[in-house]
Scaffold this motif. Sequence first.
Motif, PDB file in Angstrom:
ATOM      1  N   ARG A 112       0.831  -1.201   0.000  1.00 41.89           N
ATOM      2  CA  ARG A 112       0.000   0.000   0.000  1.00 41.89           C
ATOM      3  C   ARG A 112       0.873   1.262   0.000  1.00 41.89           C
ATOM      4  O   ARG A 112       0.498   2.277  -0.590  1.00 41.89           O
ATOM      5  N   GLN A 113       2.009   1.181   0.654  1.00 35.77           N
ATOM      6  CA  GLN A 113       2.960   2.299   0.576  1.00 35.77           C
ATOM      7  C   GLN A 113       3.465   2.453  -0.854  1.00 35.77           C
ATOM      8  O   GLN A 113       3.580   3.566  -1.372  1.00 35.77           O
ATOM      9  N   ARG A 114       3.776   1.343  -1.470  1.00 29.93           N
ATOM     10  CA  ARG A 114       4.309   1.366  -2.839  1.00 29.93           C
ATOM     11  C   ARG A 114       3.317   2.006  -3.807  1.00 29.93           C
ATOM     12  O   ARG A 114       3.695   2.752  -4.715  1.00 29.93           O
ATOM     13  N   LEU A 115       2.036   1.711  -3.630  1.00 28.32           N
ATOM     14  CA  LEU A 115       1.010   2.251  -4.517  1.00 28.32           C
ATOM     15  C   LEU A 115       0.577   3.659  -4.113  1.00 28.32           C
ATOM     16  O   LEU A 115      -0.255   4.270  -4.782  1.00 28.32           O
ATOM     17  N   ASP A 116       1.119   4.165  -2.986  1.00 31.59           N
ATOM     18  CA  ASP A 116       0.853   5.537  -2.539  1.00 31.59           C
ATOM     19  C   ASP A 116      -0.639   5.759  -2.311  1.00 31.59           C
ATOM     20  O   ASP A 116      -1.212   6.773  -2.735  1.00 31.59           O
ATOM     21  N   LEU A 117      -1.281   4.806  -1.611  1.00 29.03           N
ATOM     22  CA  LEU A 117      -2.728   4.863  -1.454  1.00 29.03           C
ATOM     23  C   LEU A 117      -3.184   6.041  -0.611  1.00 29.03           C
ATOM     24  O   LEU A 117      -4.272   6.581  -0.833  1.00 29.03           O
ATOM     25  N   ASP A 118      -2.387   6.464   0.362  1.00 29.81           N
ATOM     26  CA  ASP A 118      -2.792   7.608   1.190  1.00 29.81           C
ATOM     27  C   ASP A 118      -2.999   8.852   0.330  1.00 29.81           C
ATOM     28  O   ASP A 118      -3.982   9.588   0.494  1.00 29.81           O
ATOM     29  N   ARG A 119      -2.096   9.094  -0.597  1.00 29.98           N
ATOM     30  CA  ARG A 119      -2.251  10.253  -1.489  1.00 29.98           C
ATOM     31  C   ARG A 119      -3.315   9.990  -2.547  1.00 29.98           C
ATOM     32  O   ARG A 119      -4.071  10.889  -2.921  1.00 29.98           O
ATOM     33  N   LEU A 120      -3.363   8.752  -3.054  1.00 32.62           N
ATOM     34  CA  LEU A 120      -4.351   8.418  -4.084  1.00 32.62           C
ATOM     35  C   LEU A 120      -5.762   8.709  -3.602  1.00 32.62           C
ATOM     36  O   LEU A 120      -6.581   9.276  -4.345  1.00 32.62           O
ATOM     37  N   HIS A 121      -6.070   8.364  -2.352  1.00 31.03           N
ATOM     38  CA  HIS A 121      -7.429   8.504  -1.845  1.00 31.03           C
ATOM     39  C   HIS A 121      -7.854   9.955  -1.687  1.00 31.03           C
ATOM     40  O   HIS A 121      -9.044  10.228  -1.506  1.00 31.03           O
ATOM     41  N   ASP A 172       1.630   2.166 -10.846  1.00 31.28           N
ATOM     42  CA  ASP A 172       1.682   3.369 -10.016  1.00 31.28           C
ATOM     43  C   ASP A 172       0.260   3.926  -9.981  1.00 31.28           C
ATOM     44  O   ASP A 172      -0.152   4.694 -10.851  1.00 31.28           O
ATOM     45  N   ALA A 173      -0.508   3.512  -8.983  1.00 28.63           N
ATOM     46  CA  ALA A 173      -1.926   3.865  -8.931  1.00 28.63           C
ATOM     47  C   ALA A 173      -2.134   5.373  -8.831  1.00 28.63           C
ATOM     48  O   ALA A 173      -3.025   5.940  -9.486  1.00 28.63           O
ATOM     49  N   TYR A 174      -1.307   6.042  -8.026  1.00 26.33           N
ATOM     50  CA  TYR A 174      -1.448   7.488  -7.871  1.00 26.33           C
ATOM     51  C   TYR A 174      -1.191   8.212  -9.197  1.00 26.33           C
ATOM     52  O   TYR A 174      -1.949   9.093  -9.606  1.00 26.33           O
ATOM     53  N   ALA A 175      -0.135   7.820  -9.873  1.00 23.61           N
ATOM     54  CA  ALA A 175       0.181   8.461 -11.154  1.00 23.61           C
ATOM     55  C   ALA A 175      -0.905   8.180 -12.189  1.00 23.61           C
ATOM     56  O   ALA A 175      -1.231   9.044 -13.006  1.00 23.61           O
ATOM     57  N   ALA A 176      -1.469   6.978 -12.172  1.00 26.82           N
ATOM     58  CA  ALA A 176      -2.504   6.640 -13.149  1.00 26.82           C
ATOM     59  C   ALA A 176      -3.712   7.559 -13.015  1.00 26.82           C
ATOM     60  O   ALA A 176      -4.344   7.924 -14.009  1.00 26.82           O
ATOM     61  N   VAL A 177      -4.027   7.974 -11.801  1.00 25.68           N
ATOM     62  CA  VAL A 177      -5.173   8.846 -11.575  1.00 25.68           C
ATOM     63  C   VAL A 177      -4.840  10.299 -11.855  1.00 25.68           C
ATOM     64  O   VAL A 177      -5.641  11.037 -12.438  1.00 25.68           O
ATOM     65  N   THR A 196      -3.335  -8.843  -9.594  1.00 24.02           N
ATOM     66  CA  THR A 196      -4.486  -8.550 -10.452  1.00 24.02           C
ATOM     67  C   THR A 196      -5.525  -7.724  -9.708  1.00 24.02           C
ATOM     68  O   THR A 196      -6.111  -6.789 -10.259  1.00 24.02           O
ATOM     69  N   ALA A 197      -5.763  -8.060  -8.447  1.00 26.10           N
ATOM     70  CA  ALA A 197      -6.718  -7.299  -7.642  1.00 26.10           C
ATOM     71  C   ALA A 197      -6.258  -5.858  -7.467  1.00 26.10           C
ATOM     72  O   ALA A 197      -7.065  -4.912  -7.559  1.00 26.10           O
ATOM     73  N   TYR A 198      -4.975  -5.662  -7.227  1.00 30.12           N
ATOM     74  CA  TYR A 198      -4.460  -4.299  -7.090  1.00 30.12           C
ATOM     75  C   TYR A 198      -4.643  -3.515  -8.392  1.00 30.12           C
ATOM     76  O   TYR A 198      -5.026  -2.340  -8.374  1.00 30.12           O
ATOM     77  N   ALA A 199      -4.367  -4.143  -9.522  1.00 32.26           N
ATOM     78  CA  ALA A 199      -4.545  -3.460 -10.804  1.00 32.26           C
ATOM     79  C   ALA A 199      -6.018  -3.137 -11.045  1.00 32.26           C
ATOM     80  O   ALA A 199      -6.352  -2.065 -11.578  1.00 32.26           O
ATOM     81  N   ALA A 200      -6.906  -4.045 -10.652  1.00 31.09           N
ATOM     82  CA  ALA A 200      -8.337  -3.793 -10.818  1.00 31.09           C
ATOM     83  C   ALA A 200      -8.789  -2.624  -9.947  1.00 31.09           C
ATOM     84  O   ALA A 200      -9.599  -1.785 -10.370  1.00 31.09           O
ATOM     85  N   GLY A 201      -8.279  -2.554  -8.714  1.00 28.99           N
ATOM     86  CA  GLY A 201      -8.603  -1.423  -7.859  1.00 28.99           C
ATOM     87  C   GLY A 201      -8.117  -0.111  -8.446  1.00 28.99           C
ATOM     88  O   GLY A 201      -8.815   0.918  -8.397  1.00 28.99           O
ATOM     89  N   ALA A 202      -6.917  -0.144  -9.030  1.00 24.06           N
ATOM     90  CA  ALA A 202      -6.387   1.069  -9.672  1.00 24.06           C
ATOM     91  C   ALA A 202      -7.244   1.469 -10.868  1.00 24.06           C
ATOM     92  O   ALA A 202      -7.497   2.667 -11.096  1.00 24.06           O
ATOM     93  N   ALA A 203      -7.704   0.483 -11.639  1.00 21.37           N
ATOM     94  CA  ALA A 203      -8.578   0.778 -12.780  1.00 21.37           C
ATOM     95  C   ALA A 203      -9.884   1.419 -12.303  1.00 21.37           C
ATOM     96  O   ALA A 203     -10.410   2.348 -12.935  1.00 21.37           O
ATOM     97  N   ALA A 204     -10.406   0.941 -11.162  1.00 19.48           N
ATOM     98  CA  ALA A 204     -11.626   1.535 -10.616  1.00 19.48           C
ATOM     99  C   ALA A 204     -11.384   2.982 -10.199  1.00 19.48           C
ATOM    100  O   ALA A 204     -12.229   3.864 -10.439  1.00 19.48           O
ATOM    101  N   ALA A 205     -10.242   3.250  -9.581  1.00 17.43           N
ATOM    102  CA  ALA A 205      -9.914   4.615  -9.184  1.00 17.43           C
ATOM    103  C   ALA A 205      -9.785   5.527 -10.399  1.00 17.43           C
ATOM    104  O   ALA A 205     -10.234   6.680 -10.387  1.00 17.43           O
TER     105      ALA A 205
END
Length: 431
Positions: free
Chosen positions: A95-104, A351-356, A312-321
């Motif tokens: 979750r740190q790697r995906l930067d979820l705190d900033r993503l949210h 990179d979920a944060y960057a994707a958004v 795969t679940a992490y990528a799906a969550g990023a796609a939803a975001a």
Amino acid sequence: MRPPVRGTTRLLYGAGLTAALVLPLAVPAQAAPHPRTPIAFPAADGEKDGGKEGDKDGEKGQELPGMPTALDPRADAVACTPASKEEAKKQDWSRQRLDLDRLHRHSTGAGVTVALISTGVDPEAAGLKGRVTAEGEAADDCVGHGTFLAGLIAGSGGPTPRLAGVAPDAKVLALRGTDRRGQPDEALVTAAVRAATTAKADVIAVAVALPRKDTELTRAVAEAREAGAVVIAAATPEPPTRVSGDDIPSRTYWPAGEPGVLAVADMLPAGARPDGALPTAAVDLAAPGAGVVSGGPRGKGHYLGGGVAVATAYAAGAAAAVRAAHPDDPADAVTRRLTATAYPADIPQLDAYAAVTTVLGAAGAPAAGPERAAEPVAVRDTSDTDRATGRATLFVLLGSAGVLSLLWAGFALSRARARGWRPAGTGPAKG
């Protein structure tokens, strides 16, 4: 009496040589460019070896049980995964790697439905109440793996908000793609993809991989994409426990190999794929897939899990975001965002944060210009280093000129002494 020029000349030469050697070292080494590579976090924040999470003193630790991907198919009776009695207290590395705190702060996946095709999901599981739709067998998750994955996609984190999923305000449509023991089934996966299309799911995550291409599954995936769904699939199955992945030749698995499907593989904190991972050339994106914390269908405890399905679940969550933040983007544009904004590597890393937040150009690449949307990215300030380097460069140039002057003076003194201090161009002195 002649002046002592020999000693003076030697002194000048020595000073010039010393300056020539020392001055280049006066330039500070220019700072290496800041690579866009992620930091390698530990397997979990505060964990000890073997999946133990450290306490405040870092001495004692608690051990989280592992979440299986399937149950033993040879067992006479089905024994479901027992409830975990341990609760994680800290945010894990993934979750740190995906930067979820900033993503949210930019997207939580609100208004998006993710169809999860796995072992089923318990809609009453901790952190998932009100977020999951599951009917019939899909609501019976004996293995627990599907519930674990749903927590990574849309879980609230329960009493530990920093263990929330990538898109905690998204909805999950649970569909069964395996038998009760977690063994993948072509017919079930095909039926699940079609059910997700009928339900108008925005993202379809197929957490299983099949070894053979199936005509009906190919048609179902094509229909899902035509309906506007982002289809994400595990690039490979989980490696067999008794055989090394190195003993299995590289091949394509399905539906990850279908056109337009985003094929996802798992990675370790350092970015490499795990030892023994099944080889395949059909990988579009890598995401965290080791030492990941999530819940299960029974109790309030946590488990440690990993593997291709987790990624795969992490990528799906990023796609939803992404879909929530960019509702007008078609499915292909969402997929392009996930890959174009990924960390550059042999396999691009999610990179979920960057994707958004990244502003993409017309061709889908990050736009040259100021910013990723609402919040600027922290770029290292090198202005002080640049000014110091400029001053040092000027110092070297001036010093070099001084060195040359010293050397020329020494040369001129030597020549003058050889001529007996007569002006250049005059003949020898007459006796």
